[in-house]
Design a protein around this motif. Structure first.
Motif, mmCIF file in Angstrom:
data_model
loop_
_atom_site.group_PDB
_atom_site.id
_atom_site.type_symbol
_atom_site.label_atom_id
_atom_site.label_comp_id
_atom_site.label_asym_id
_atom_site.label_seq_id
_atom_site.Cartn_x
_atom_site.Cartn_y
_atom_site.Cartn_z
ATOM 1 N N ALA A 19 0.828 -1.203 0.000
ATOM 2 C CA ALA A 19 0.000 0.000 0.000
ATOM 3 C C ALA A 19 0.869 1.263 0.000
ATOM 4 N N ARG A 20 1.905 1.269 0.817
ATOM 5 C CA ARG A 20 2.796 2.437 0.856
ATOM 6 C C ARG A 20 3.485 2.643 -0.493
ATOM 7 N N GLU A 21 3.880 1.548 -1.126
ATOM 8 C CA GLU A 21 4.528 1.661 -2.433
ATOM 9 C C GLU A 21 3.591 2.279 -3.462
ATOM 10 N N GLU A 22 2.324 1.894 -3.437
ATOM 11 C CA GLU A 22 1.361 2.429 -4.400
ATOM 12 C C GLU A 22 1.136 3.925 -4.192
ATOM 13 N N ILE A 23 0.983 4.336 -2.948
ATOM 14 C CA ILE A 23 0.742 5.760 -2.680
ATOM 15 C C ILE A 23 1.996 6.581 -2.984
ATOM 16 N N THR A 24 3.147 6.070 -2.625
ATOM 17 C CA THR A 24 4.395 6.781 -2.930
ATOM 18 C C THR A 24 4.579 6.953 -4.432
ATOM 19 N N ALA A 29 4.417 10.451 -9.208
ATOM 20 C CA ALA A 29 3.869 10.764 -10.534
ATOM 21 C C ALA A 29 3.336 12.182 -10.582
ATOM 22 N N LEU A 30 2.662 12.614 -9.518
ATOM 23 C CA LEU A 30 2.127 13.979 -9.482
ATOM 24 C C LEU A 30 3.241 15.018 -9.517
ATOM 25 N N GLN A 31 4.385 14.700 -8.952
ATOM 26 C CA GLN A 31 5.493 15.648 -8.907
ATOM 27 C C GLN A 31 6.329 15.639 -10.183
ATOM 28 N N GLN A 32 6.417 14.503 -10.843
ATOM 29 C CA GLN A 32 7.412 14.339 -11.894
ATOM 30 C C GLN A 32 6.848 14.199 -13.300
ATOM 31 N N ARG A 33 5.567 13.922 -13.440
ATOM 32 C CA ARG A 33 5.020 13.650 -14.770
ATOM 33 C C ARG A 33 4.094 14.767 -15.230
ATOM 34 N N PRO A 34 3.937 14.919 -16.561
ATOM 35 C CA PRO A 34 2.970 15.890 -17.080
ATOM 36 C C PRO A 34 1.552 15.537 -16.627
ATOM 37 N N GLY A 35 0.650 16.506 -16.745
ATOM 38 C CA GLY A 35 -0.702 16.343 -16.221
ATOM 39 C C GLY A 35 -1.413 15.084 -16.658
ATOM 40 N N GLU A 36 -1.428 14.825 -17.978
ATOM 41 C CA GLU A 36 -2.140 13.660 -18.488
ATOM 42 C C GLU A 36 -1.569 12.365 -17.917
ATOM 43 N N GLU A 37 -0.260 12.246 -17.924
ATOM 44 C CA GLU A 37 0.377 11.033 -17.430
ATOM 45 C C GLU A 37 0.176 10.884 -15.925
ATOM 46 N N ALA A 38 0.251 12.004 -15.211
ATOM 47 C CA ALA A 38 0.066 11.958 -13.758
ATOM 48 C C ALA A 38 -1.326 11.461 -13.409
ATOM 49 N N VAL A 39 -2.323 11.973 -14.117
ATOM 50 C CA VAL A 39 -3.703 11.540 -13.870
ATOM 51 C C VAL A 39 -3.845 10.042 -14.109
ATOM 52 N N HIS A 40 -3.291 9.576 -15.209
ATOM 53 C CA HIS A 40 -3.376 8.144 -15.521
ATOM 54 C C HIS A 40 -2.727 7.307 -14.430
ATOM 55 N N GLU A 41 -1.536 7.715 -13.977
ATOM 56 C CA GLU A 41 -0.825 6.952 -12.967
ATOM 57 C C GLU A 41 -1.568 6.947 -11.632
ATOM 58 N N VAL A 42 -2.077 8.098 -11.220
ATOM 59 C CA VAL A 42 -2.783 8.167 -9.941
ATOM 60 C C VAL A 42 -4.037 7.301 -9.965
ATOM 61 N N THR A 115 -7.890 19.253 -18.138
ATOM 62 C CA THR A 115 -6.843 19.187 -17.121
ATOM 63 C C THR A 115 -7.100 20.244 -16.050
ATOM 64 N N ASP A 116 -7.121 19.821 -14.789
ATOM 65 C CA ASP A 116 -7.460 20.708 -13.676
ATOM 66 C C ASP A 116 -6.347 20.659 -12.627
ATOM 67 N N PRO A 117 -5.476 21.685 -12.578
ATOM 68 C CA PRO A 117 -4.389 21.689 -11.592
ATOM 69 C C PRO A 117 -4.889 21.612 -10.153
ATOM 70 N N GLU A 118 -6.038 22.224 -9.873
ATOM 71 C CA GLU A 118 -6.584 22.180 -8.514
ATOM 72 C C GLU A 118 -6.973 20.759 -8.128
ATOM 73 N N ALA A 119 -7.509 20.013 -9.087
ATOM 74 C CA ALA A 119 -7.864 18.620 -8.811
ATOM 75 C C ALA A 119 -6.627 17.784 -8.520
ATOM 76 N N LEU A 120 -5.529 18.070 -9.216
ATOM 77 C CA LEU A 120 -4.284 17.349 -8.968
ATOM 78 C C LEU A 120 -3.738 17.668 -7.578
ATOM 79 N N ALA A 121 -3.825 18.917 -7.171
ATOM 80 C CA ALA A 121 -3.359 19.298 -5.833
ATOM 81 C C ALA A 121 -4.218 18.638 -4.756
ATOM 82 N N ALA A 122 -5.523 18.611 -4.989
ATOM 83 C CA ALA A 122 -6.419 17.952 -4.033
ATOM 84 C C ALA A 122 -6.141 16.452 -3.958
ATOM 85 N N ALA A 123 -5.822 15.858 -5.102
ATOM 86 C CA ALA A 123 -5.503 14.428 -5.129
ATOM 87 C C ALA A 123 -4.256 14.139 -4.299
#
Length: 283
Positions: A19-24, A29-42, A115-123
């Motif tokens: 579980a920790r590995e998945e959340i980490t 992904a949110l810090q290092q990937r572009p918006g589309e890719e980050a959303v997919h990974e999360v 793409t919603d930056p606020e949604a990514l921050a909330a995530a």
């Protein structure tokens, strides 16, 4: 990172570690990937978290309800972005952008506006909240034998969803089937060190889940384009026809895989011996 429970430690520790590995991975992904890719990974990691919890839901019902609702809400907060990207990618699966330039331009713009930056921050905040609760999950009474029940239950749910999809092959039925097939696939990955039958099922289950996902995305593509038919003069009918041809092939693929993977009412569960696990880990 391997989505796999370590059979050499207590189940509670293995669940928490995974579980920790998945959340980490989601936070990275949110810090290092572009918006589309980050959303997919999360969203992918949220589904894997829910499958992990579903494996032992019978033993931790209250914890499961809270955590499952948390990660479902998190994934749903990003669903608009992901659906728009999936529909655009469904067109690219059919043809290169230059074949249907007006359609591609419309879908590309649609994906960008979702793409919603606020949604990514909330995530990210929801992920940190979930991470802080893992140590308090009530897992002390869990034993590896409990995974047999979760594995079998996931299989039976997928089998029932397949029966419903055979009776009525609509968008809702295929979407539900895809979720249940993905759960069973994730359980096979998690338990490849525990139950001997799990490992060889992973690849065809992944293929079936992918076919179901492609089928859904193409259906959504056709529905979206039909609602905006005036914008694609000369392109709408060729796109729809090409998509329908692919949809028929995907349905055939799903039927064939379903017949192969879900023949038994209840799957057998034979233990993976330590020696066998060692051989598979080396391979």
């Amino acid at each position: 990172m391997t989505y796999r429970l370590n059979r050499d430690i207590p189940l509670a520790d293995a669940l928490r570690c995974t579980a920790r590995e998945e959340i980490t991975a989601s936070l990275d992904a949110l810090q290092q990937r572009p918006g589309e890719e980050a959303v997919h990974e999360v969203r992918k990691h949220c589904k894997k978290m829910r499958a992990l919890l579903r494996l032992v839901r019978a033993q931790i019902p209250d914890c499961y309800r809270i955590e499952n609702a948390h990660y479902r809400a998190l994934a749903n907060s990003l669903s608009g972005t992901r659906d728009a990207v999936s529909i655009r990618d469904a067109l690219l699966m059919l043809a290169p952008p230059e074949r249907f330039p007006n359609t591609f331009a419309f879908l590309q713009q649609n994906a960008k506006t979702q793409t919603d930056p606020e949604a990514l921050a909330a995530a990210a905040e929801m992920l940190r909240q979930g991470l802080s609760r893992i140590d308090n999950w009530p897992l002390a009474q869990l034993h590896w034998r409990h995974t047999k029940h979760g594995y079998r239950q996931g299989y039976r749910r997928a089998r029932k969803a397949l029966s419903r999809a055979r009776a009525e092959a609509g968008l809702e039925q295929y979407h539900e089937l895809r979720k249940r097939v993905k759960d069973h696939w994730y359980h096979c990955r998690l338990l490849q060190d525990t139950w001997r039958e799990a490992t060889p099922r992973s690849a065809p289950l992944k293929q079936m889940a992918q076919a179901l996902g492609d089928w859904r995305d193409l259906k959504l593509l056709c529905a979206l384009l039909s609602r905006h038919s005036q914008s694609f003069s000369g392109e709408l009918i060729p796109v729809i026809n090409t998509a329908q041809e692919r949809i028929v092939k995907l349905r055939g693929e799903v039927k064939q895989l379903g017949r192969t993977l879900f023949t038994e009412h209840t799957p057998h569960c034979k233990k993976n011996s330590p020696r066998r696990r060692a051989r598979e880990n080396k391979s």
